[in-house]
Scaffold this active site. Structure first.
Site, PDB file in Angstrom:
ATOM      1  N   GLU A  52       0.845  -1.210   0.000  1.00 27.30           N
ATOM      2  CA  GLU A  52       0.000   0.000   0.000  1.00 27.30           C
ATOM      3  C   GLU A  52       0.874   1.252   0.000  1.00 27.30           C
ATOM      4  O   GLU A  52       0.578   2.234  -0.708  1.00 27.30           O
ATOM      5  CB  GLU A  52      -0.930   0.010   1.219  1.00 27.30           C
ATOM      6  CG  GLU A  52      -1.808   1.253   1.234  1.00 27.30           C
ATOM      7  CD  GLU A  52      -2.640   1.400   2.496  1.00 27.30           C
ATOM      8  OE1 GLU A  52      -3.077   0.376   3.058  1.00 27.30           O
ATOM      9  OE2 GLU A  52      -2.851   2.556   2.914  1.00 27.30           O
ATOM     10  N   THR A  82      -3.546   3.042   5.593  1.00 28.58           N
ATOM     11  CA  THR A  82      -4.875   2.797   6.164  1.00 28.58           C
ATOM     12  C   THR A  82      -4.871   1.833   7.346  1.00 28.58           C
ATOM     13  O   THR A  82      -5.762   1.886   8.183  1.00 28.58           O
ATOM     14  CB  THR A  82      -5.822   2.206   5.104  1.00 28.58           C
ATOM     15  OG1 THR A  82      -5.216   1.037   4.567  1.00 28.58           O
ATOM     16  CG2 THR A  82      -6.138   3.190   4.009  1.00 28.58           C
ATOM     17  N   SER A 108      -0.561  -6.408   7.660  1.00 21.35           N
ATOM     18  CA  SER A 108      -0.236  -5.275   8.522  1.00 21.35           C
ATOM     19  C   SER A 108      -1.307  -5.071   9.598  1.00 21.35           C
ATOM     20  O   SER A 108      -1.002  -4.895  10.779  1.00 21.35           O
ATOM     21  CB  SER A 108      -0.102  -4.023   7.653  1.00 21.35           C
ATOM     22  OG  SER A 108       0.092  -2.884   8.422  1.00 21.35           O
ATOM     23  N   SER A 131      -8.201  -9.406   6.532  1.00 25.23           N
ATOM     24  CA  SER A 131      -8.061 -10.299   5.374  1.00 25.23           C
ATOM     25  C   SER A 131      -8.210 -11.767   5.749  1.00 25.23           C
ATOM     26  O   SER A 131      -7.942 -12.641   4.922  1.00 25.23           O
ATOM     27  CB  SER A 131      -6.706 -10.050   4.700  1.00 25.23           C
ATOM     28  OG  SER A 131      -5.674  -9.985   5.664  1.00 25.23           O
TER      29      SER A 131
HETATM   30 FE1  SF4 Z   1      -9.711  -0.734   5.377  1.00 15.94          FE
HETATM   31 FE2  SF4 Z   1     -10.153  -3.158   4.392  1.00 15.94          FE
HETATM   32 FE3  SF4 Z   1      -9.975  -1.090   2.757  1.00 15.94          FE
HETATM   33 FE4  SF4 Z   1      -7.787  -1.971   3.987  1.00 15.94          FE
HETATM   34  S1  SF4 Z   1      -9.006  -3.092   2.480  1.00 15.94           S
HETATM   35  S2  SF4 Z   1      -8.432   0.178   3.774  1.00 15.94           S
HETATM   36  S3  SF4 Z   1      -8.638  -2.638   5.956  1.00 15.94           S
HETATM   37  S4  SF4 Z   1     -11.600  -1.408   4.284  1.00 15.94           S
END
Ligand code: SF4
Length: 317
Positions: A126, A164, A223, A266
């Site tokens: 990310e 995030t 993460s 996840s």
């Molecule tokens: Fe949040 Fe899930 Fe999007 Fe990652 S994938 S930013 S944990 S909603």
């Protein structure tokens, strides 16, 4: 043994969307479809999609011309998007909309002339994607100590954005340090960055008050799962990150009256149940679920697939 499940736990809307994206692409385009990077950081999810015909690659160079290439939920740099176009690939972008929102925040700050700081972990996909989405220099800050090493004029217009999946607590210390050195710095409200990260962290904090041990179900390279384990540890509770029940060591829970179980964003619920089953093999279990925040967030499929999915829904009686 009391086994208490955190609520909410496991899949977030971004992960559900990413998995749905691959499955829809397989139905629409047939096999194989290529996925750049693990679609989400979970081996069970990846293996399940491989069994349906998805092929996982690390670089677009491994994808044949004209093939379907899906970008993972973590997002990609502009260079990767450009490469996909130049190679004539049929790209489908499964980047989580909340990650895209961070890209947009960064671009907005850059367009207004702010020097940008990204709070995140070097090497996380990310972070690599976000650094490559902003057409301006971005300085990565990983720790409070990094803030002291920044070489910037005190009056430089400065803004920060964050990865995030960091905990609000992790970022709080770094943001405080930034604000002390650069009082003019601006940035988003970190509580708004990702509802799922925030909710799972709040839930594991509450869970940690009630148990002797916390088991976080998730992958070592996830993460947000690592952060959940750290939060439980910071609350003074022994905590372990495991992918499935077979990794549970009986010693961890031998003297525990109550064991808490949560899961990263996840990790599928089947793996949570696999861990509960492993606990049941060690002791008689009373299973409880903490009351917690209900989540109703649903993200639409990527535009390339959404129209087809809507048509299929209408056609289904
Ligand atoms: Fe949040 Fe899930 Fe999007 Fe990652 S994938 S930013 S944990 S909603």
């Amino acid at each position: 043994m009391r086994v208490i499940l955190a609520q909410p736990r496991g899949f977030c809307a971004g992960v559900v969307r990413a998995i749905d994206t691959v499955e829809h692409a397989l139905r629409r385009h047939g096999t194989p479809v290529y996925v750049r990077h693990e679609i989400v950081h979970n081996k069970h999810v990846v293996d399940g999609l491989k069994a349906q015909g998805a092929v996982f690659v690390e670089e677009l160079a491994e994808v044949p011309t004209d093939a379907v290439a899906i970008f993972s939920a973590h997002g990609v740099s502009r260079a990767v998007e450009t490469e996909a176009r130049a190679r004539g690939l049929r790209a489908i972008d499964a980047t989580c909309p909340l990650v895209t929102k961070v890209h947009e925040q960064g671009r907005r700050y850059a367009a207004k002339g702010y020097a940008l700081i990204l709070i995140g972990h070097a090497g996380h996909p990310e972070v690599t994607g976000t650094l490559g989405q902003i057409p301006a220099p971005v300085t990565l800050v990983q720790t409070e100590a990094d803030v002291d090493t920044l070489v910037l004029d005190a009056d430089t217009p400065l803004a920060y954005i964050t990865q995030t999946t960091l905990s609000v607590d992790d970022t709080r210390g770094i943001i405080d340090a930034l604000q002390r050195r650069f009082p003019q710095i601006v940035g988003p409200d970190t509580r708004d960055i990702c509802y799922a990260t925030q909710n799972r962290q709040t839930a594991v904090r509450e869970l940690s008050q009630q148990v002797d041990v916390v088991l976080v179900v998730g992958a070592q390279n996830s993460s947000n799962s690592q952060r959940l384990r750290e939060i439980a540890a910071q609350a003074g509770v022994r905590s372990y990150l495991i992918a499935q029940g077979s990794e549970l060591k009986p010693d961890w829970v031998r003297d525990a009256g109550a064991v808490g179980v949560t899961a990263g964003a996840s990790a599928p619920e089947t793996m949570v149940q696999d861990v509960v089953a492993a606990l049941r093999r060690l002791a008689e279990v009373e299973l409880l679920t903490l009351p917690g925040r209900e989540e109703h967030v649903v993200f639409r499929l990527p535009a390339e697939l959404a129209a087809e999915a809507a048509a299929a829904e209408v056609a289904t009686p």
